[in-house]
Each structure stands twice: as structure tokens, then as C-alpha cells.
Scaffold this motif. Structure first.
Motif, PDB file in Angstrom:
ATOM      1  N   UNK A  52       8.923  44.764 106.669  1.00  0.00           N
ATOM      2  CA  UNK A  52       9.004  43.326 106.942  1.00  0.00           C
ATOM      3  C   UNK A  52       8.715  42.512 105.674  1.00  0.00           C
ATOM      4  N   UNK A  53       9.142  43.022 104.525  1.00  0.00           N
ATOM      5  CA  UNK A  53       8.862  42.308 103.267  1.00  0.00           C
ATOM      6  C   UNK A  53      10.023  42.392 102.293  1.00  0.00           C
ATOM      7  N   UNK A  92      18.026  52.927 109.441  1.00  0.00           N
ATOM      8  CA  UNK A  92      17.321  52.423 110.621  1.00  0.00           C
ATOM      9  C   UNK A  92      18.304  52.017 111.714  1.00  0.00           C
ATOM     10  N   UNK A  93      19.410  51.397 111.305  1.00  0.00           N
ATOM     11  CA  UNK A  93      20.508  51.127 112.235  1.00  0.00           C
ATOM     12  C   UNK A  93      21.561  52.208 111.971  1.00  0.00           C
ATOM     13  N   UNK A 131      17.728  40.607 104.061  1.00  0.00           N
ATOM     14  CA  UNK A 131      17.456  40.691 105.499  1.00  0.00           C
ATOM     15  C   UNK A 131      18.278  41.824 106.110  1.00  0.00           C
ATOM     16  N   UNK A 132      19.516  41.993 105.644  1.00  0.00           N
ATOM     17  CA  UNK A 132      20.369  43.085 106.118  1.00  0.00           C
ATOM     18  C   UNK A 132      19.699  44.444 105.939  1.00  0.00           C
ATOM     19  N   UNK A 133      19.010  44.625 104.821  1.00  0.00           N
ATOM     20  CA  UNK A 133      18.277  45.886 104.617  1.00  0.00           C
ATOM     21  C   UNK A 133      17.140  46.022 105.639  1.00  0.00           C
ATOM     22  N   UNK A 134      16.427  44.927 105.907  1.00  0.00           N
ATOM     23  CA  UNK A 134      15.340  44.992 106.898  1.00  0.00           C
ATOM     24  C   UNK A 134      15.901  45.310 108.284  1.00  0.00           C
ATOM     25  N   UNK A 135      17.154  44.894 108.526  1.00  0.00           N
ATOM     26  CA  UNK A 135      17.805  45.164 109.820  1.00  0.00           C
ATOM     27  C   UNK A 135      18.373  46.584 109.883  1.00  0.00           C
ATOM     28  N   UNK A 158      12.371  50.513 109.122  1.00  0.00           N
ATOM     29  CA  UNK A 158      11.564  51.044 110.228  1.00  0.00           C
ATOM     30  C   UNK A 158      11.429  50.050 111.382  1.00  0.00           C
ATOM     31  N   UNK A 159      11.530  48.749 111.084  1.00  0.00           N
ATOM     32  CA  UNK A 159      11.394  47.741 112.145  1.00  0.00           C
ATOM     33  C   UNK A 159      12.733  47.119 112.514  1.00  0.00           C
TER      34      UNK A 159
END
Ligand code: ZN
Ligand code: ZN
Length: 266
Positions: A164-165, A207-208, A197-201, A51-52
Motif C-alpha cells: 500500500x505504498x 497479485x491479479x 496504482x496499477x502495480x498495487x492492484x 499482496x493487497x
């Protein structure tokens, strides 16, 4: 003071306590270097993975990224891991005010296995960094014990579980790194950290938006390309040891990079 008044005070105190507990889920009080207390809204850090992605990749809303690593006992990442992780982030994110990684030891909950619910509770009890003005914050927990979803052939090394976690199962990583002929601890940690981090991105298709079809739907939010950092085996111990026997540490393939670039990343 008579008994009645004492009872009243106890009752009022209980009400105040329960109210502050209810509001705890969406706000927290943090202290800066000068000892000033600020109440921060934490709801923007409690969304779903991906989402972020744009907030992390672009500089539109946030010009700086702070990553708060919380580790149990001596399970902190190596300094080479932190350097590699920062390099990975700087290569793909637009953060003109920089990327800062801080580390803090937390008390071990001393469980042998952890569910994601357990991990969320640990984060909520210990996290101090949240989005604030132009800074976006990420929390990463390095935990002992193991993931409750592990199977005989699948030892999970990391999970991204909120926008973000993420959690790194550091004791599991160390067990794999101590096997004969295994890659170094720093290599294993670096791959897993960058993968989460790739998942958060927002990878893959989370999300992307995919610029070409490359989601390995059988394995969820992963990439179909075997040599890509986002291939599904990068986050299990057994899979990762196999992936690294070729010698080179996987990076994002062109298909994943295209998705990040289309979402204001690099
Ligand atoms: Zn993954
Ligand atoms: Zn890929």
C-alpha cells in the motif's frame, strides 16, 4: 534524590525507549479529530506489492479507500492530477463508501538521491493512515531529489514498493514537464500515479492473475501492449515523453482490465 536513583531512572527510561522502538515497526499511535489516541497495527500495510490487490479492488474486506499523499516543500500534485487519479481509481475499484485523497506536507530529508530503503524510512517516520476497520489506506510520497537506480537514459518517475505504498519522484517529473513541447505537468503526474496504482492492484502478474499471457517478463511486472498504461516506459521520463507524443494519455488495455475484473475489480 541521590545519584544512584537518578542512574536507575535513566536506565529504565532507556529500556522503555528501546522497547517502544522495537515495536514501532508493527504498530503506530494515531490521533483522530477529537484528539483520541489509538494504537494501530501497521503490519497489514507492510507487505509486498500486489499482496493487497484484492483488498483494494473488492469491497469484501474494505469498503473505503483513503490515500494519504505526503509531499515535500511545494511538490504537491496539481488539483487536475488528483481529479484524474480519483477518476482512474473509481473506474476500477469497488469502494461503496468512497475514495478519499488527503494531502500533507512533510519536511524534506534534503537528499539528492534516495534508495527504496530511504523512502521506506521516510514513510515510516511520517505516515499516519493505516488500514482501520473497513477502510484500507495507501501512502504516496512526492519527493524531491532522484532515485538512486536512475541511469543516463532511464529517469525513474515512480516506484510502488510495498502493498500500500508508492513514491513519486516529483522533482524529476517537473524537470521533464519543463522541457520544450513536453506534456503538461498534470498529464505526466496522472500517468505515473495511475501506473503505480496499477502495480498495487496486482498488475502485471503480481497479485491479479493473468487471464491471458501478457507479461513483459524482460521488464518485470509490465504489460506487453505498447499502448497500455502498464507498458514499462510509462514510469521513466524518457519513455513517457515518447509514449505521449501520440497525444493520447494511455489507459489500461483490455488485457489488464480483464485481470482486474477477475480479481473483483472493474
Ligand atoms: Zn511499472
Ligand atoms: Zn496492459
Amino acid at each position: 534524590m541521590n545519584i544512584r536513583n537518578i542512574k536507575l531512572i535513566v536506565l529504565l527510561f532507556a529500556i522503555v525507549l528501546s522497547c517502544s522502538k522495537d515495536s514501532e515497526s508493527n504498530s503506530t499511535v494515531t490521533e483522530d479529530e477529537d484528539g483520541n489516541l489509538t494504537e494501530i497495527d501497521t503490519s497489514s500495510n507492510k507487505k509486498n506489492v500486489g499482496d493487497s490487490s484484492n483488498d483494494l479492488l473488492s469491497s469484501n474486506s474494505f469498503e473505503k479507500l483513503i490515500i494519504e499523499i505526503l509531499y515535500v516543500g511545494d511538490l504537491n500534485p496539481t488539483s487536475a492530477t488528483i481529479d484524474n487519479f480519483k477518476e482512474f481509481l473509481e473506474a476500477h475499484l469497488n469502494k461503496p463508501q468512497g475514495i478519499e485523497i488527503i494531502q500533507r506536507q512533510i519536511v524534506s530529508p534534503e537528499q539528492e538521491v534516495y534508495s527504496i530503503k530511504d523512502i521506506k524510512d521516510i514513510e515510516d517516520a511520517n505516515r499516519q493512515k493505516f488500514n482501520n476497520q473497513k477502510t484500507i489506506a495507501v501512502s504516496g510520497i512526492f519527493i524531491d531529489g532522484e532515485y538512486d537506480q536512475n541511469t543516463a537514459n532511464g529517469s525513474v518517475l515512480g516506484v510502488a514498493y510495498r502493498n500500500t505504498s508508492f513514491v513519486i519522484f516529483e522533482e524529476t517529473i517537473r524537470n521533464f514537464s519543463s522541457q520544450p513541447l513536453a506534456p503538461s505537468l498534470a498529464t505526466l503526474e496522472s500517468v505515473v500515479l495511475s501506473h503505480e496504482a496499477g502495480h498495487l492492484l496486482g498488475l502485471v502478474n503480481a497479485g491479479s492473475a493473468m487471464q491471458t499471457d501478457h507479461q513483459d517478463t524482460e521488464h518485470g511486472r509490465h504489460c506487453t501492449q505498447e499502448d497500455c498504461l502498464m507498458f514499462w516506459t510509462a514510469e521513466t521520463g524518457e519513455g513517457l515523453l515518447n509514449m505521449l507524443t501520440g497525444g493520447s494519455v494511455p489507459s489500461l488495455d483490455i488485457l489488464c482490465v480483464n485481470d482486474l475484473q477477475a480479481n473483483s475489480g472493474e
